[in-house]
Design a protein around this motif. Structure first.
Motif, PDB file in Angstrom:
ATOM      1  N   THR A 224      28.698  46.214 -41.501  1.00 49.10           N
ATOM      2  CA  THR A 224      28.436  46.862 -40.220  1.00 49.10           C
ATOM      3  C   THR A 224      28.372  48.381 -40.375  1.00 49.10           C
ATOM      4  OG1 THR A 224      29.649  45.074 -39.125  1.00 49.10           O
ATOM      5  CG2 THR A 224      29.195  47.045 -37.832  1.00 49.10           C
ATOM      6  N   SER A 225      29.350  48.942 -41.063  1.00 48.18           N
ATOM      7  CA  SER A 225      29.387  50.402 -41.237  1.00 48.18           C
ATOM      8  C   SER A 225      28.177  50.893 -42.016  1.00 48.18           C
ATOM      9  CB  SER A 225      30.678  50.807 -41.956  1.00 48.18           C
ATOM     10  OG  SER A 225      31.813  50.458 -41.197  1.00 48.18           O
ATOM     11  N   ARG A 226      27.777  50.146 -43.045  1.00 47.64           N
ATOM     12  CA  ARG A 226      26.616  50.585 -43.835  1.00 47.64           C
ATOM     13  C   ARG A 226      25.343  50.560 -43.010  1.00 47.64           C
ATOM     14  NH1 ARG A 226      29.653  47.966 -48.036  1.00 47.64           N
ATOM     15  NH2 ARG A 226      28.618  45.966 -47.707  1.00 47.64           N
ATOM     16  N   MET A 227      25.175  49.580 -42.135  1.00 48.57           N
ATOM     17  CA  MET A 227      23.990  49.556 -41.280  1.00 48.57           C
ATOM     18  C   MET A 227      24.020  50.717 -40.281  1.00 48.57           C
ATOM     19  SD  MET A 227      22.972  45.546 -40.655  1.00 48.57           S
ATOM     20  CE  MET A 227      24.385  45.150 -39.639  1.00 48.57           C
ATOM     21  N   ILE A 228      25.178  51.009 -39.742  1.00 48.68           N
ATOM     22  CA  ILE A 228      25.304  52.134 -38.802  1.00 48.68           C
ATOM     23  C   ILE A 228      24.968  53.454 -39.498  1.00 48.68           C
ATOM     24  CG2 ILE A 228      27.017  53.506 -37.536  1.00 48.68           C
ATOM     25  CD1 ILE A 228      28.329  50.836 -36.725  1.00 48.68           C
ATOM     26  N   GLN A 229      25.384  53.597 -40.757  1.00 45.02           N
ATOM     27  CA  GLN A 229      25.177  54.839 -41.499  1.00 45.02           C
ATOM     28  C   GLN A 229      23.783  54.956 -42.108  1.00 45.02           C
ATOM     29  OE1 GLN A 229      28.427  54.366 -44.234  1.00 45.02           O
ATOM     30  NE2 GLN A 229      29.982  54.959 -42.739  1.00 45.02           N
ATOM     31  N   HIS A 230      22.944  53.945 -41.948  1.00 50.41           N
ATOM     32  CA  HIS A 230      21.589  53.989 -42.504  1.00 50.41           C
ATOM     33  C   HIS A 230      20.809  55.153 -41.883  1.00 50.41           C
ATOM     34  CE1 HIS A 230      17.437  52.771 -43.376  1.00 50.41           C
ATOM     35  NE2 HIS A 230      17.952  52.072 -44.384  1.00 50.41           N
ATOM     36  N   PRO A 231      19.975  55.838 -42.688  1.00 47.63           N
ATOM     37  CA  PRO A 231      19.219  56.985 -42.170  1.00 47.63           C
ATOM     38  C   PRO A 231      18.330  56.674 -40.979  1.00 47.63           C
ATOM     39  CG  PRO A 231      19.131  56.934 -44.570  1.00 47.63           C
ATOM     40  CD  PRO A 231      19.803  55.668 -44.155  1.00 47.63           C
ATOM     41  N   ALA A 232      17.971  55.409 -40.765  1.00 49.75           N
ATOM     42  CA  ALA A 232      17.127  55.074 -39.610  1.00 49.75           C
ATOM     43  C   ALA A 232      17.827  55.382 -38.297  1.00 49.75           C
ATOM     44  CB  ALA A 232      16.728  53.594 -39.656  1.00 49.75           C
ATOM     45  N   GLY A 233      19.151  55.440 -38.300  1.00 51.41           N
ATOM     46  CA  GLY A 233      19.895  55.838 -37.114  1.00 51.41           C
ATOM     47  C   GLY A 233      19.744  54.887 -35.947  1.00 51.41           C
ATOM     48  N   LEU A 234      20.089  53.621 -36.147  1.00 52.00           N
ATOM     49  CA  LEU A 234      19.957  52.638 -35.075  1.00 52.00           C
ATOM     50  C   LEU A 234      20.945  52.915 -33.945  1.00 52.00           C
ATOM     51  CD1 LEU A 234      19.502  49.198 -36.896  1.00 52.00           C
ATOM     52  CD2 LEU A 234      17.792  50.925 -36.302  1.00 52.00           C
ATOM     53  N   SER A 235      20.533  52.576 -32.734  1.00 53.42           N
ATOM     54  CA  SER A 235      21.416  52.665 -31.572  1.00 53.42           C
ATOM     55  C   SER A 235      22.458  51.552 -31.646  1.00 53.42           C
ATOM     56  CB  SER A 235      20.610  52.514 -30.284  1.00 53.42           C
ATOM     57  OG  SER A 235      20.095  51.183 -30.195  1.00 53.42           O
ATOM     58  N   ASP A 236      23.481  51.651 -30.803  1.00 54.31           N
ATOM     59  CA  ASP A 236      24.497  50.599 -30.753  1.00 54.31           C
ATOM     60  C   ASP A 236      23.850  49.244 -30.453  1.00 54.31           C
ATOM     61  OD1 ASP A 236      26.550  52.295 -31.353  1.00 54.31           O
ATOM     62  OD2 ASP A 236      27.361  52.399 -29.317  1.00 54.31           O
ATOM     63  N   MET A 237      22.900  49.219 -29.511  1.00 60.06           N
ATOM     64  CA  MET A 237      22.293  47.936 -29.149  1.00 60.06           C
ATOM     65  C   MET A 237      21.461  47.375 -30.298  1.00 60.06           C
ATOM     66  SD  MET A 237      22.299  45.522 -27.095  1.00 60.06           S
ATOM     67  CE  MET A 237      23.377  46.366 -25.941  1.00 60.06           C
TER      68      MET A 237
END
Length: 415
Positions: A224-237
């Motif tokens: 989860t943390s790695r996806m959040i930290q991805h440069p694409a910068g996804l929103s919470d949703m």
């Protein structure tokens, strides 16, 4: 009109699944769940590689039962995109299969550049997982579960072993606290069962939103943390919908893979003592299950943008095309007697939407089964195989329970 599977095959053949007035084979009944392989054979004999079916009452689809036809479709995302948004406009909100099939901003239900972006983010979260560390995680979870029933001499391996193991391993990978994970799992279970599915979907989204916000505030060494930290910068949703894909793949299918392989080992004389004695491996049992009883028997859904002619059959625009993984794997055109090491099955999908975590799923299932058989080598099925029941549903191949018996055993040392 929907008819029982056996009755559907007595009617005249349909020239096309497009706007057919004839009967569609229902895939949601207890009759279908009890013996789907018989129904697949009758489908193929009556309709060929493309079959008019109903996924739930009033929800038509085309089921692909031909292996090479499935490969053609899965490798042609331009004509068979996975985005269901046009289809779902006319689907009632209370449709039991809608939460399983509806659009989400994730790789499973996206097409084109969106699919590429979301898949890259998922693989960035999954690829750094240490395989040896994962094996140790499975062992640390398996041993206490085995200890919880080994002195009793009996257990239900679905409720007491495969589900809690798959649940706990996924939580460890995602860094999810148990209280959040329990709510997410409850919601995902409702979606798979198609019972109060929309409420289950809402519960899933709420739980995963909480997890996304927690990990944004307190990141860790987890998917989860790695996806959040991805440069694409996804929103919470957007993060929530990536997590929903992982919950969908990481609990129910993983549980079913473990259980279906254990059933094969406990009931097939080619396995059993051969696995315990080392002449056949757990991996060989898993390979055979991935051919014959894959945990997601019918999935890999696409929605053609326009009517398209395949195998002399017109498929309608924006109507689901579902790959019968189980039927395609057993297509007489590719039937094989040797399963060990054979990776031609479609259990992990094919083409750009193939599962990015298949090696992890193999490892988890193999370690879970080996831990159990090492601890309880005299384990046996507690009922006749004919007494086992399968959960109805158009997508999964899942036992309701797997009752086993074994000599009472001392507790295992904690790993």
């Amino acid at each position: 009109m929907t008819t029982p599977p056996s009755a559907a095959f007595s009617r005249p053949a349909q020239g096309s699944p497009v706007d057919t007035d004839g009967p569609r084979v229902p895939m949601y009944t207890a009759e279908f769940a009890a013996d789907p392989h018989r129904v697949y054979r009758e489908m193929r004999s009556r309709y060929g590689s493309l079959v008019p079916v109903e996924l739930s009452p009033g929800i038509p689809a085309t089921l692909v039962v031909g292996y090479y036809t499935a490969l053609r479709i899965r490798n042609d995302p331009d004509h068979f995109p996975a985005d269901p948004r046009t289809w779902q406009r006319d689907i009632p909100a209370d449709c039991p299969v809608l939460p399983m099939m509806k659009w989400r901003p994730n790789p499973l239900r996206s097409a084109g550049d969106e699919h590429v972006k979301y898949r890259q983010i998922n693989t960035a979260g999954l690829d750094p997982v240490d395989q040896y560390g994962l094996q140790n995680t499975v062992a640390k979870i398996a041993v206490p579960l085995i200890n919880s029933f080994c002195a009793a001499g009996s257990a239900d391996l679905v409720r007491q072993y495969a589900f809690p193991l798959a649940f706990a391993v996924l939580n460890a990978l995602l860094g999810s606290p148990a209280v959040i994970a329990e709510r997410a799992a409850k919601g995902m279970a409702a979606i798979f069962e198609g019972i109060d599915a929309e409420r289950g979907n809402q519960g899933l989204i709420a739980a995963l939103t909480e997890l996304a916000r927690l990990k944004r505030a307190e990141p860790g060494d987890d998917v989860t943390s790695r996806m959040i930290q991805h440069p694409a910068g996804l929103s919470d949703m957007e993060i929530v919908h990536q997590l929903s894909t992982l919950y969908g793949a990481g609990i129910e299918p993983q549980q079913n893979l473990i259980v279906n392989a254990l059933l094969l080992i406990l009931t097939d004389e080619r396995f059993g003592d051969s696995v315990l004695g080392g002449s056949l491996s757990t991996r060989e049992a898993i390979d055979e299950v991935l051919f014959n009883d894959p945990p997601m028997a019918n999935f890999c859904i696409s929605f053609p943008r326009q009517p398209i002619l395949i195998d002399d059959v017109w498929l309608p625009a924006n109507q689901p095309v579902v790959i019968s993984i189980a039927a395609c794997n057993n297509d007489p055109e590719i039937a094989a007697d040797q399963y060990a090491g054979n990776r031609s099955h479609l259990a992990w999908g094919a083409g750009p939407h193939a599962c990015p975590a298949s090696s992890m799923a193999y490892l988890i299932a193999q370690e879970a089964i080996d831990q159990l058989l090492d601890a309880l080598p005299e384990i046996r099925l507690a009922v006749s195989p004919s007494e086992l029941t399968w959960r109805p549903g158009p997508f999964h191949r899942a036992l309701t329970a797997l009752p086993v018996a074994f000599p009472e055993s001392a507790l295992l040392p904690e790993p």
